[in-house]
Motif scaffolding. Sequence first.
Motif, PDB file in Angstrom:
ATOM      1  N   HIS A 244      30.069  -1.158 -22.630  1.00 52.80           N
ATOM      2  CA  HIS A 244      30.080   0.333 -22.417  1.00 52.80           C
ATOM      3  C   HIS A 244      31.418   0.539 -21.445  1.00 52.80           C
ATOM      4  O   HIS A 244      32.354   1.518 -21.672  1.00 52.80           O
ATOM      5  CB  HIS A 244      28.931   1.239 -21.864  1.00 52.80           C
TER       6      HIS A 244
ATOM      7  N   LEU B 106      22.171   5.498 -16.696  1.00 46.65           N
ATOM      8  CA  LEU B 106      23.445   6.376 -17.004  1.00 46.65           C
ATOM      9  C   LEU B 106      23.560   6.223 -18.611  1.00 46.65           C
ATOM     10  O   LEU B 106      24.025   7.492 -19.075  1.00 46.65           O
ATOM     11  CB  LEU B 106      24.569   5.744 -16.265  1.00 46.65           C
TER      12      LEU B 106
ATOM     13  N   TYR C  21      21.388   8.616 -20.037  1.00 48.67           N
ATOM     14  CA  TYR C  21      21.805  10.243 -19.991  1.00 48.67           C
ATOM     15  C   TYR C  21      22.992  10.425 -21.136  1.00 48.67           C
ATOM     16  O   TYR C  21      23.042  11.619 -21.618  1.00 48.67           O
ATOM     17  CB  TYR C  21      21.880  10.425 -18.715  1.00 48.67           C
ATOM     18  N   ARG C  22      23.895   9.571 -21.084  1.00 48.91           N
ATOM     19  CA  ARG C  22      25.227   9.789 -21.952  1.00 48.91           C
ATOM     20  C   ARG C  22      24.711   9.930 -23.408  1.00 48.91           C
ATOM     21  O   ARG C  22      25.319  10.957 -24.005  1.00 48.91           O
ATOM     22  CB  ARG C  22      26.091   8.601 -21.772  1.00 48.91           C
ATOM     23  N   THR C  23      23.594   8.987 -23.884  1.00 43.22           N
ATOM     24  CA  THR C  23      23.332   8.957 -25.303  1.00 43.22           C
ATOM     25  C   THR C  23      22.626  10.359 -25.421  1.00 43.22           C
ATOM     26  O   THR C  23      22.789  11.009 -26.653  1.00 43.22           O
ATOM     27  CB  THR C  23      22.291   7.762 -25.200  1.00 43.22           C
TER      28      THR C  23
ATOM     29  N   ARG D 256      22.897  13.238 -24.008  1.00 45.03           N
ATOM     30  CA  ARG D 256      24.151  14.467 -23.991  1.00 45.03           C
ATOM     31  C   ARG D 256      24.774  14.414 -25.088  1.00 45.03           C
ATOM     32  O   ARG D 256      25.089  15.277 -25.789  1.00 45.03           O
ATOM     33  CB  ARG D 256      25.126  14.375 -22.964  1.00 45.03           C
ATOM     34  N   ALA D 257      25.099  13.059 -25.747  1.00 45.44           N
ATOM     35  CA  ALA D 257      25.789  13.155 -26.966  1.00 45.44           C
ATOM     36  C   ALA D 257      24.929  13.791 -28.234  1.00 45.44           C
ATOM     37  O   ALA D 257      25.539  14.117 -29.219  1.00 45.44           O
ATOM     38  CB  ALA D 257      26.180  11.575 -27.234  1.00 45.44           C
TER      39      ALA D 257
END
Length: 358
Positions: free
Chosen positions: A292, A349, A352-354, A356-357
């Motif tokens: 990532h 982290l 959380y990014r997944t 939001r996506a």
Amino acid sequence: MTSASRTAAAPASASGTRASRRAPLAWAAAGVVALCASVAVAVTIGPADIGVADVWSVIAAHLGVGTGAEGVSPIRDGIVWDLRLPRTLLAAVCGAGLAVCGAVLQSLLRNPLADPFVLGVSSGASTGAVLVVVLGVGGGALSVPGGAFIGAVCSFALVMLLSHSLGGTTDRVVLAGVAAMQLFSALTSFVVMTAADAETTRGVLFWLLGSLGGAGWGDVRTGTAVLVLVLAVCLAHGRTLDAFAFGQDAAAALGVRVARTRLVLLCATALLTAALVASAGAIGFVGLVLPHAVRALTGPGHARLLPVCALAGAVFLVWVDTLARTVLAPQEVPVGVVTSLIGVPAFVLVLYRTRRAR
């Protein structure tokens, strides 16, 4: 758009393309320099007073390109060549291999949380090693790495059999890997709890958490050979992995032989993971976190992503191992413990990014 504006836009587009191509090359060059410097400096860190010049002198002498390790005592020569250097190089190989496997699996399975242990290979290797150490399977003819490798292959074969019988889709591969992981973890715990004494249990558990303390040149040669082979296979399938980013149906529409490609790449990553686990035990989160971070620098193209991933993983694990063997010296912390302490916040982290996506 007028002809004049098109003429002006063409050089700008070309320069942008050249810049986008130069950026990954710059990161790769920086990675090579950082890796060489990291290995040279990491070997000097420890209780013995050894400098970078001593390290290069010892290496040159053993490679036959120098006049000898002048000014370096035989004890320091042994510390560098027999202890610290193979350990540091094995850390680099393991970090590179795990990062490459993670990048491939995340694209192949279209799962940002996939890592080399999603196939249950680590648990199978652990079971194989425990059977050799605790129960003496192999009658002394089978080493701990050999048992770990056989266990990893058996676990991978079970995953492939289960996933094929369930339809062979990517989500079925992940679920089959989770099932195999739980099965072999339970077998390992059962054997350790019922047949091992306290001292053996402590040694086995330390190895299961990831340890580079027993690294030798044989481990480095084997790991490097498998890494080079698997990296070449993955790079040869770079454009195919790019196509998988759009889904299996889109990849098939582009002419990709989905089932064959997936089997080849899963086998390649399982082979590399098994070889690394057999040498260093279970080291988690490297294959999850590093791809990532590197993808944010190089973009998603695998021809650029995989080499930089390998370099970043190598540098990362070299310094993690250095920290693990020095932070509580003379006691050593398992490498897997340190990678977990670093990797868990990064894992959260990514979650959380997944989210939001979506």
